[in-house]
Design a protein around this motif. Structure first.
Motif, PDB file in Angstrom:
ATOM      1  N   PRO A 115       0.823  -1.203   0.000  1.00 37.57           N
ATOM      2  CA  PRO A 115       0.000   0.000   0.000  1.00 37.57           C
ATOM      3  C   PRO A 115       0.857   1.254   0.000  1.00 37.57           C
ATOM      4  O   PRO A 115       1.986   1.265   0.488  1.00 37.57           O
ATOM      5  CB  PRO A 115      -0.809  -0.126   1.300  1.00 37.57           C
ATOM      6  N   ALA A 116       0.289   2.345  -0.553  1.00 40.03           N
ATOM      7  CA  ALA A 116       1.016   3.613  -0.603  1.00 40.03           C
ATOM      8  C   ALA A 116       1.392   4.052   0.795  1.00 40.03           C
ATOM      9  O   ALA A 116       0.593   3.991   1.726  1.00 40.03           O
ATOM     10  CB  ALA A 116       0.147   4.664  -1.282  1.00 40.03           C
ATOM     11  N   GLY A 117       2.603   4.511   0.956  1.00 38.55           N
ATOM     12  CA  GLY A 117       3.090   4.996   2.235  1.00 38.55           C
ATOM     13  C   GLY A 117       3.649   3.932   3.134  1.00 38.55           C
ATOM     14  O   GLY A 117       4.200   4.232   4.191  1.00 38.55           O
ATOM     15  N   THR A 118       3.489   2.665   2.758  1.00 36.41           N
ATOM     16  CA  THR A 118       4.037   1.577   3.567  1.00 36.41           C
ATOM     17  C   THR A 118       5.529   1.463   3.340  1.00 36.41           C
ATOM     18  O   THR A 118       5.987   1.436   2.204  1.00 36.41           O
ATOM     19  CB  THR A 118       3.370   0.247   3.208  1.00 36.41           C
ATOM     20  N   PRO A 119       6.358   1.389   4.400  1.00 32.85           N
ATOM     21  CA  PRO A 119       7.810   1.265   4.206  1.00 32.85           C
ATOM     22  C   PRO A 119       8.144   0.010   3.414  1.00 32.85           C
ATOM     23  O   PRO A 119       7.479  -1.015   3.546  1.00 32.85           O
ATOM     24  CB  PRO A 119       8.336   1.170   5.642  1.00 32.85           C
ATOM     25  N   SER A 120       9.144   0.101   2.558  1.00 35.09           N
ATOM     26  CA  SER A 120       9.564  -1.046   1.764  1.00 35.09           C
ATOM     27  C   SER A 120      10.091  -2.147   2.667  1.00 35.09           C
ATOM     28  O   SER A 120      10.776  -1.884   3.657  1.00 35.09           O
ATOM     29  CB  SER A 120      10.646  -0.628   0.761  1.00 35.09           C
ATOM     30  N   ALA A 121       9.773  -3.380   2.304  1.00 31.72           N
ATOM     31  CA  ALA A 121      10.254  -4.513   3.075  1.00 31.72           C
ATOM     32  C   ALA A 121      11.744  -4.722   2.811  1.00 31.72           C
ATOM     33  O   ALA A 121      12.243  -4.401   1.732  1.00 31.72           O
ATOM     34  CB  ALA A 121       9.482  -5.761   2.680  1.00 31.72           C
TER      35      ALA A 121
ATOM     36  N   GLY B  72       0.601 -19.791  -3.220  1.00 35.03           N
ATOM     37  CA  GLY B  72       1.961 -19.280  -3.086  1.00 35.03           C
ATOM     38  C   GLY B  72       2.103 -18.324  -1.925  1.00 35.03           C
ATOM     39  O   GLY B  72       1.177 -17.572  -1.600  1.00 35.03           O
ATOM     40  N   ARG B  73       3.288 -18.361  -1.291  1.00 41.54           N
ATOM     41  CA  ARG B  73       3.607 -17.474  -0.172  1.00 41.54           C
ATOM     42  C   ARG B  73       5.058 -17.043  -0.270  1.00 41.54           C
ATOM     43  O   ARG B  73       5.931 -17.864  -0.549  1.00 41.54           O
ATOM     44  CB  ARG B  73       3.378 -18.182   1.172  1.00 41.54           C
ATOM     45  N   ASN B  74       5.306 -15.778   0.001  1.00 43.44           N
ATOM     46  CA  ASN B  74       6.677 -15.289   0.046  1.00 43.44           C
ATOM     47  C   ASN B  74       7.420 -15.962   1.186  1.00 43.44           C
ATOM     48  O   ASN B  74       6.894 -16.086   2.298  1.00 43.44           O
ATOM     49  CB  ASN B  74       6.683 -13.772   0.225  1.00 43.44           C
ATOM     50  N   ILE B  75       8.645 -16.395   0.934  1.00 38.41           N
ATOM     51  CA  ILE B  75       9.376 -17.186   1.923  1.00 38.41           C
ATOM     52  C   ILE B  75       9.711 -16.387   3.179  1.00 38.41           C
ATOM     53  O   ILE B  75       9.905 -16.944   4.250  1.00 38.41           O
ATOM     54  CB  ILE B  75      10.652 -17.797   1.310  1.00 38.41           C
ATOM     55  N   ALA B  76       9.736 -15.041   3.062  1.00 41.37           N
ATOM     56  CA  ALA B  76      10.020 -14.194   4.217  1.00 41.37           C
ATOM     57  C   ALA B  76       8.771 -13.487   4.720  1.00 41.37           C
ATOM     58  O   ALA B  76       8.862 -12.466   5.402  1.00 41.37           O
ATOM     59  CB  ALA B  76      11.099 -13.174   3.866  1.00 41.37           C
ATOM     60  N   ALA B  77       7.601 -14.000   4.372  1.00 43.60           N
ATOM     61  CA  ALA B  77       6.320 -13.456   4.836  1.00 43.60           C
ATOM     62  C   ALA B  77       6.095 -12.029   4.366  1.00 43.60           C
ATOM     63  O   ALA B  77       5.458 -11.235   5.045  1.00 43.60           O
ATOM     64  CB  ALA B  77       6.206 -13.550   6.365  1.00 43.60           C
ATOM     65  N   GLN B  78       6.610 -11.671   3.213  1.00 39.11           N
ATOM     66  CA  GLN B  78       6.372 -10.351   2.643  1.00 39.11           C
ATOM     67  C   GLN B  78       5.201 -10.427   1.673  1.00 39.11           C
ATOM     68  O   GLN B  78       5.177 -11.255   0.769  1.00 39.11           O
ATOM     69  CB  GLN B  78       7.619  -9.848   1.920  1.00 39.11           C
ATOM     70  N   GLY B  79       4.224  -9.559   1.831  1.00 40.67           N
ATOM     71  CA  GLY B  79       3.070  -9.547   0.943  1.00 40.67           C
ATOM     72  C   GLY B  79       2.050 -10.607   1.299  1.00 40.67           C
ATOM     73  O   GLY B  79       2.219 -11.392   2.234  1.00 40.67           O
ATOM     74  N   LYS B  80       0.960 -10.610   0.552  1.00 40.19           N
ATOM     75  CA  LYS B  80      -0.150 -11.510   0.828  1.00 40.19           C
ATOM     76  C   LYS B  80       0.096 -12.903   0.261  1.00 40.19           C
ATOM     77  O   LYS B  80       0.727 -13.056  -0.775  1.00 40.19           O
ATOM     78  CB  LYS B  80      -1.434 -10.954   0.209  1.00 40.19           C
ATOM     79  N   ALA B  81      -0.440 -13.890   0.935  1.00 40.21           N
ATOM     80  CA  ALA B  81      -0.522 -15.221   0.332  1.00 40.21           C
ATOM     81  C   ALA B  81      -1.557 -15.178  -0.775  1.00 40.21           C
ATOM     82  O   ALA B  81      -2.466 -14.349  -0.770  1.00 40.21           O
ATOM     83  CB  ALA B  81      -0.914 -16.255   1.378  1.00 40.21           C
TER      84      ALA B  81
ATOM     85  N   PRO C 114       2.283  -7.591  11.061  1.00 39.34           N
ATOM     86  CA  PRO C 114       3.146  -6.413  11.166  1.00 39.34           C
ATOM     87  C   PRO C 114       4.425  -6.589  10.358  1.00 39.34           C
ATOM     88  O   PRO C 114       4.873  -7.705  10.087  1.00 39.34           O
ATOM     89  CB  PRO C 114       3.442  -6.344  12.670  1.00 39.34           C
ATOM     90  N   GLN C 115       5.037  -5.451   9.977  1.00 38.07           N
ATOM     91  CA  GLN C 115       6.337  -5.498   9.317  1.00 38.07           C
ATOM     92  C   GLN C 115       7.318  -6.256  10.206  1.00 38.07           C
ATOM     93  O   GLN C 115       7.315  -6.097  11.428  1.00 38.07           O
ATOM     94  CB  GLN C 115       6.859  -4.080   9.061  1.00 38.07           C
ATOM     95  N   GLY C 116       8.151  -7.073   9.586  1.00 36.64           N
ATOM     96  CA  GLY C 116       9.152  -7.820  10.349  1.00 36.64           C
ATOM     97  C   GLY C 116       8.604  -9.067  11.003  1.00 36.64           C
ATOM     98  O   GLY C 116       9.235  -9.626  11.892  1.00 36.64           O
ATOM     99  N   ALA C 117       7.422  -9.509  10.592  1.00 38.59           N
ATOM    100  CA  ALA C 117       6.829 -10.700  11.193  1.00 38.59           C
ATOM    101  C   ALA C 117       7.690 -11.925  10.924  1.00 38.59           C
ATOM    102  O   ALA C 117       8.349 -12.031   9.900  1.00 38.59           O
ATOM    103  CB  ALA C 117       5.429 -10.919  10.638  1.00 38.59           C
ATOM    104  N   ASP C 118       7.666 -12.851  11.861  1.00 41.43           N
ATOM    105  CA  ASP C 118       8.412 -14.099  11.729  1.00 41.43           C
ATOM    106  C   ASP C 118       7.700 -15.002  10.728  1.00 41.43           C
ATOM    107  O   ASP C 118       6.521 -15.312  10.907  1.00 41.43           O
ATOM    108  CB  ASP C 118       8.483 -14.773  13.098  1.00 41.43           C
ATOM    109  N   PRO C 119       8.372 -15.463   9.660  1.00 32.31           N
ATOM    110  CA  PRO C 119       7.730 -16.366   8.695  1.00 32.31           C
ATOM    111  C   PRO C 119       7.218 -17.643   9.333  1.00 32.31           C
ATOM    112  O   PRO C 119       6.315 -18.285   8.799  1.00 32.31           O
ATOM    113  CB  PRO C 119       8.844 -16.658   7.688  1.00 32.31           C
ATOM    114  N   GLY C 120       7.783 -18.020  10.477  1.00 32.19           N
ATOM    115  CA  GLY C 120       7.362 -19.243  11.127  1.00 32.19           C
ATOM    116  C   GLY C 120       5.966 -19.187  11.701  1.00 32.19           C
ATOM    117  O   GLY C 120       5.374 -20.227  11.997  1.00 32.19           O
TER     118      GLY C 120
END
Length: 508
Positions: free
Chosen positions: A42-48, A98-107, A455-461
């Motif tokens: 989303p606009a204004g969201t810090p880049s992962a 599909g899911r990002n391996i580092a939990a970035q973005g939506k499944a 939240p940003q920085g969430a644990d992929p686990g």
């Protein structure tokens, strides 16, 4: 090589990944729900932060575990794992998730079909290709379309190309098998697959039913750029490159001696060259993604008068797809019939394993540019065993030995050791960030997970539905690898889940 993290309990109730039946909606299936949509920030969201990568990866830790519940269509025998770019994948007859391996973005989830009148019978493994410079997941399904009013049911093959990061459709081709097989006929089993990573072209080998007499297989070809398809009768594909298909043709019966290597034009389905091998049996050996096509052939040679034991001729064929030129590599084994399976490393090496039924007899490496053997050893080796090769990537072979995963140099076959003194990373040390959907209790079939975000920085686990308590602590060699990690399926016989998708993050 592979260093498991300790299984961690998740505070919330265990969540399960379920491949959902598609809901109705627009032609762009991924636009209908948050679950199917992409991972746009989303606009204004810090880049992962950047996802950790090693090219090629040599050591891993487990980063997530997704439980897959039973559905009306899928079980542990229909699910398959994959990975394209940063996206971990699990596919079944319902569709692919599909899911990002580092939990970035939506499944995301993309269905095999949205129509109740279409039955999906089988599927290919997920394939990683490039389309317009993007990492794209290519997948194909054999289906029966029963929804044409008073018309007879017809067979079809559906090819899908899906943006790996966002889960949005890039292209789709539906190949009607009626012209090739006649009304009421179709194809069920996928018997081989080949793909061109640079163009996204796919050649799928399928087994027809109610089709032409004595037809064992068809090659169905599709191109994401032209969005057109063709059929090559009586041919099983072993490779495709720049619109040219190489495959196997023959009766596959003892004494037939009719195994033939075939070259065909993908756009028209026209056969342009045939090279007899005089083998009784001839099959594709590779699942695609290589520069050349690889085929496995063998024949039985009757015993001479006074002898009771016949022998076998076992040969691995490497074919230049552009010219049809063949390089044969004969096996030293003659006591048993041999079937080869080959994996390419997406660079310049191919590793092949020769088996007699389930017994591994031989392993060898080939140069994918020349098709010539570069190394190899057999079960007679005094100091080495033949491992179960599961994946290859950029110079590395990933395999499972009798008690542990192993890593081998694809160019030489030598064992490769990771940093032996490096400590296992602490839990949560893997870089991760970005928005992910929150999946609560397992949704009912036909529903969609909520489109909330972690939240940003969430644990992929513990994000995207992962529950690390499902991991059994026994890491296996990955079946799919990119520079961002790997995946494999963990069996859970007797569990409420059919299977677990394990994601591995590289650490070296």
């Amino acid at each position: 090589m592979l260093r498991p993290t300790a299984a961690k309990a998740v505070a919330t109730a265990a969540t399960a990944l379920v491949l959902l039946t598609a809901c109705g909606g627009s032609d762009d299936k991924s636009a209908d729900t948050g679950a199917q949509g992409g991972g746009d920030t989303p606009a204004g969201t810090p880049s992962a932060p950047a996802v950790a990568s090693f090219d090629p990866p040599k050591t891993f830790v487990t980063s997530s575990a997704f439980g897959v519940e039973p559905t009306k269509k899928d079980n542990q025998f229909t699910f398959t794992a994959g990975m394209v770019g940063q996206t971990t994948l699990i596919a079944g007859l319902e569709g692919i998730s599909g899911r990002n391996i580092a939990a970035q973005g939506k499944a995301w989830f993309y269905p095999a079909t949205e129509l109740d009148t279409t039955e999906t019978l089988d599927l290919s493994a997920p394939m990683g290709v490039q389309v317009d410079g993007k990492d794209v997941v290519a997948i194909a399904y054999t289906q029966t379309d029963k929804g044409n009013g008073t018309q007879k049911a017809k067979g079809q093959v559906v090819f899908q190309w899906i943006d790996a990061a966002e889960g949005k459709k890039v292209a789709e081709v539906v190949a009607d098998l009626t012209p090739a097989l006649g009304p009421g006929a179709g194809a069920d089993d996928v018997v081989s697959q080949a793909y061109d990573p640079a163009t996204g072209q796919i050649a799928l080998g399928v087994s027809p039913y109610n089709g032409p007499k004595n037809s064992e297989a068809l090659t169905v070809y599709a191109d994401p750029k032209t969005q057109k398809s063709s059929v090559v009768a009586d041919v099983t594909p072993a490779g495709v490159l720049n619109g040219v298909i190489v495959g196997a043709k023959g009766g596959n019966q003892e004494g037939a001696n009719d195994g033939t290597i075939v070259v065909a034009d993908g756009a028209t389905g026209k056969v342009t060259k045939q090279t007899p091998t005089k083998q009784d049996y001839l099959f594709p050996a590779s699942n695609g993604g290589t520069k050349r096509a690889y085929l496995s052939g063998h024949s039985y040679v009757k015993a001479k008068p006074g002898s009771y034991d016949g022998t076998y001729t076992n040969t691995l064929y490497s074919v230049d797809i552009a010219t049809g030129a063949v390089v044969p590599t004969k096996s030293p084994f003659a006591a048993d019939s041999m079937n080869y399976t080959c994996l390419g490393d997406r660079a310049n090496a191919v590793v092949c394993t020769g088996k007699d039924n389930m017994s591994k007899e031989e392993i060898l490496g080939l140069d994918d540019s020349t098709g010539k053997k570069t190394w190899g050893y057999t079960k007679e080796s005094a100091s080495r065993i033949i491992p179960e090769v599961t994946a290859a990537f950029h110079g590395m072979i990933y395999a499972q030995a009798e008690v542990q995963p192993v890593l081998m140099d694809a160019a030489t076959g030598n064992d490769v050791k990771g940093p032996s003194d490096s400590a296992t990373p602490t839990e949560g040390s893997t870089p991760s960030d970005g928005s992910t959907p929150t999946e609560g209790s397992s949704p009912s079939e036909g529903s969609s997970p909520s489109a909330g975000s972690t939240p940003q920085g969430a644990d992929p686990g513990s994000a995207n539905g992962s529950d690390m308590s499902l991991f059994n602590g026994k890491m296996k060699s990955p079946v799919a690898v990119t520079q961002y990690g790997g995946t494999y399926l963990q069996s859970t016989m007797g569990s409420s889940f059919y299977t677990i998708l394990i994601a591995l993050t590289p650490t070296a």
